[in-house]
Design a protein around this motif. Structure first.
Motif, PDB file in Angstrom:
ATOM      1  N   ARG A 247       0.861  -1.183   0.000  1.00  0.00           N
ATOM      2  CA  ARG A 247       0.000   0.000   0.000  1.00  0.00           C
ATOM      3  C   ARG A 247       0.896   1.230   0.000  1.00  0.00           C
ATOM      4  O   ARG A 247       2.017   1.187   0.523  1.00  0.00           O
ATOM      5  N   PHE A 248       0.381   2.333  -0.602  1.00  0.00           N
ATOM      6  CA  PHE A 248       1.191   3.563  -0.585  1.00  0.00           C
ATOM      7  C   PHE A 248       1.038   4.202   0.791  1.00  0.00           C
ATOM      8  O   PHE A 248       0.057   4.855   1.100  1.00  0.00           O
ATOM      9  N   ASP A 249       2.034   3.975   1.606  1.00  0.00           N
ATOM     10  CA  ASP A 249       1.980   4.315   3.029  1.00  0.00           C
ATOM     11  C   ASP A 249       3.387   4.748   3.426  1.00  0.00           C
ATOM     12  O   ASP A 249       4.372   4.101   3.035  1.00  0.00           O
ATOM     13  N   THR A 280      -9.475   1.080   1.837  1.00  0.00           N
ATOM     14  CA  THR A 280     -10.560   2.042   2.082  1.00  0.00           C
ATOM     15  C   THR A 280     -10.415   2.706   3.445  1.00  0.00           C
ATOM     16  O   THR A 280     -11.002   3.744   3.699  1.00  0.00           O
ATOM     17  N   ASP A 281      -9.649   2.084   4.336  1.00  0.00           N
ATOM     18  CA  ASP A 281      -9.477   2.692   5.653  1.00  0.00           C
ATOM     19  C   ASP A 281      -8.164   3.467   5.753  1.00  0.00           C
ATOM     20  O   ASP A 281      -7.659   3.693   6.832  1.00  0.00           O
ATOM     21  N   ASP A 282      -7.579   3.861   4.597  1.00  0.00           N
ATOM     22  CA  ASP A 282      -6.310   4.579   4.616  1.00  0.00           C
ATOM     23  C   ASP A 282      -6.355   5.828   3.734  1.00  0.00           C
ATOM     24  O   ASP A 282      -6.077   5.780   2.538  1.00  0.00           O
ATOM     25  N   PRO A 283      -6.714   6.969   4.326  1.00  0.00           N
ATOM     26  CA  PRO A 283      -6.851   8.186   3.523  1.00  0.00           C
ATOM     27  C   PRO A 283      -5.526   8.803   3.086  1.00  0.00           C
ATOM     28  O   PRO A 283      -5.505   9.675   2.218  1.00  0.00           O
ATOM     29  N   GLU A 284      -4.393   8.341   3.658  1.00  0.00           N
ATOM     30  CA  GLU A 284      -3.105   8.965   3.373  1.00  0.00           C
ATOM     31  C   GLU A 284      -2.519   8.537   2.025  1.00  0.00           C
ATOM     32  O   GLU A 284      -1.620   9.163   1.493  1.00  0.00           O
ATOM     33  N   SER A 285      -3.051   7.452   1.485  1.00  0.00           N
ATOM     34  CA  SER A 285      -2.344   6.786   0.391  1.00  0.00           C
ATOM     35  C   SER A 285      -2.232   7.620  -0.895  1.00  0.00           C
ATOM     36  O   SER A 285      -1.228   7.513  -1.603  1.00  0.00           O
ATOM     37  N   THR A 286      -3.216   8.454  -1.188  1.00  0.00           N
ATOM     38  CA  THR A 286      -3.161   9.239  -2.424  1.00  0.00           C
ATOM     39  C   THR A 286      -1.962  10.181  -2.389  1.00  0.00           C
ATOM     40  O   THR A 286      -1.247  10.356  -3.375  1.00  0.00           O
ATOM     41  N   LYS A 287      -1.744  10.764  -1.205  1.00  0.00           N
ATOM     42  CA  LYS A 287      -0.624  11.686  -1.034  1.00  0.00           C
ATOM     43  C   LYS A 287       0.712  10.935  -1.195  1.00  0.00           C
ATOM     44  O   LYS A 287       1.616  11.401  -1.890  1.00  0.00           O
ATOM     45  N   VAL A 288       0.795   9.799  -0.565  1.00  0.00           N
ATOM     46  CA  VAL A 288       2.052   9.032  -0.639  1.00  0.00           C
ATOM     47  C   VAL A 288       2.305   8.590  -2.076  1.00  0.00           C
ATOM     48  O   VAL A 288       3.444   8.636  -2.561  1.00  0.00           O
TER      49      VAL A 288
END
Ligand code: UDP
Length: 429
Positions: A247-249, A280-288
């Protein structure tokens, strides 16, 4: 404060999640692990007749927990156990907070304000009000749904288990203190490894995760499919491929992977794949994801691939096409991507964090690293010594066969469920 309580991609509470994968007959597993192991599973499953196991987590898509439940549920059902899966509901505000809580439990510095805890409680309360608890065993995964334990009184005979997939050995104290009163009300807690847990006044079990060797993610693939996937993503097969699937994290450190690749590239011509999706429970991923793309700049040998959920065959093919698989996480839960890589007998370079050292014995079943420079050094070593790399990969596959396949995990879970009805002689940590 009132927060928006919206439906994301999750179904409503109590619309049972349908696992995305079908089940394989037990006989297929016998070919891999032997018939006595499968026989034992049948025996244990038979003792759970009439019991309903209700799994609850926060997403049906993305990340290790959903991955495991998607494999575990059909197999339990095949064994005759009535296992079901529900997902809590939450909006962006809630998932922003739970992501911070997740990071903080991993020991990352995060400021969690009283208002954020309020958001957590407000959404938790909505789920408490709306989610129907029907399980004889209520198996709650990770911190997002932890407050559901407040419904314990509504099902006094149910056994409640909190399954923590995170390494909470060095948690941010205020966050752990906030969660503790909920955790203490469970009948038992499960951690993935001895080093991941905390002293608790309830029974603790240690159960490491697993992969399903027959799933689309892990089954053998013909070379034509691997070639087709490379072609689809415009990845030539003319130089070694280094790959990280995640995941992009931030905690997966994709930028660190690019830095390591650049150090390798100075000496050995190679290409890099960083592939992953979002949960779906990770809102940070688009930024990463955007930051990773930016760091890759215009290097034609770096392939940043957004992979939609459910692309298991593609991930399998990318892993199999790789010369070296990397997992340069800053913190990690168990690190299923490493399990998957080792099962494919791939040489791996992985950070010595979370569950990774349980899977990778340094210089035996892969190479552990502690920095960008260390990762680059290890990748160079593997690229320039193919025989050594092959040996590490083969050792790794055998280690996974012995310890981290679905059949072992199922046995542990069946025993765990049965243990809920045998509480004598309990020793608390
Ligand atoms: N995964 C996936 N798609 C992606 C990224 C990851 O299916 O885009 C899978 C990966 O193959 C592995 C799981 O999600 O099975 C990730 O588990 P891991 O323990 O490595 O990390 P987590 O995401 O739980 O932190």
């Amino acid at each position: 404060m009132s927060i928006k309580y919206e439906q994301r991609d999750n179904p409503s509470p109590n619309e049972n999640v349908k696992p995305s994968s079908q089940c394989h007959p037990c006989s297929e597993y016998e070919k891999i692990v032997g018939s006595s192991i499968v026989e034992e599973l049948r025996l244990l499953a038979g003792k759970l007749q009439g019991k309903v196991i209700q799994n609850i987590n926060s997403t049906s898509v993305g990340g290790g927990v959903a991955e495991i439940l998607n494999r575990m549920l059909p197999m339990l059902q095949e064994l005759g156990v009535d296992a079901r899966w529900d997902v809590i509901k939450g909006g962006e505000g809630f998932f922003n907070v739970t992501k911070k809580i997740h990071n903080a439990l991993h020991g990352k510095t995060e400021e969690i304000t009283p208002q954020m805890f309020e958001i957590f409680m407000e959404t938790s309360q909505r789920n408490i009000d709306e989610m129907k608890i029907y399980g004889d065993i209520v198996f709650v995964h990770d911190p997002q749904p932890v407050a559901l334990i407040r419904k314990k009184a509504s099902m006094p005979d149910a056994k409640w288990i909190w399954r923590c997939h995170i390494d909470v050995s060095t948690p941010n104290k205020p966050v752990w203190d906030f969660l503790k009163p909920f955790i203490h009300q469970y009948d038992s807690a499960v951690f993935s490894a001895p080093g991941f847990s905390q002293p608790l006044p309830i029974r603790q079990f240690l159960i490491s995760p697993s992969i399903d060797p027959l799933s689309d993610k892990n089954k053998d693939l013909p070379q034509e499919i691997i070639d087709k996937v490379l072609e689809k993503y415009h990845i030539p097969n003319d130089k070694p491929i280094i790959t990280q699937i995640s995941r992009f994290d931030y905690l997966k450190d994709p930028i660190g992977v690019i830095e390591a690749y650049r150090l390798v590239k100075k000496r050995i011509d190679c290409q890099l794949i960083i592939a992953g999706g979002t949960a779906t429970d990770d809102p940070e991923s688009t930024k990463v994801f955007a930051e990773t793309r930016e760091a890759a700049a215009n290097d034609a040998d770096i392939h940043i691939l957004p992979i939609p959920s459910g692309s298991d065959i593609e991930i399998n093919a990318l892993q199999r096409a790789s010369t070296v698989i990397v997992q340069k996480s800053l913190r990690e839960g168990f690190g299923l991507t490493i399990t998957e890589a080792l099962w494919k007998a791939k040489p791996v370079v992985a950070s010595s964090t979370g569950g990774i050292p349980l899977q990778v014995s340094h210089k035996y079943s892969g190479l552990l690293c502690h920095s960008v420079a260390g990762a680059a050094f290890a990748i160079k070593q593997l690229l320039s010594s193919p025989e050594y790399a092959k040996r590490l990969g083969e050792n790794g596959r055998e280690h996974i066969r012995q310890n981290f396949l679905l059949t072992r995990h199922l046995k542990d879970y069946l025993l765990l469920f049965l243990c809920m009805y045998h509480t004598e002689d309990v020793v608390y940590l």
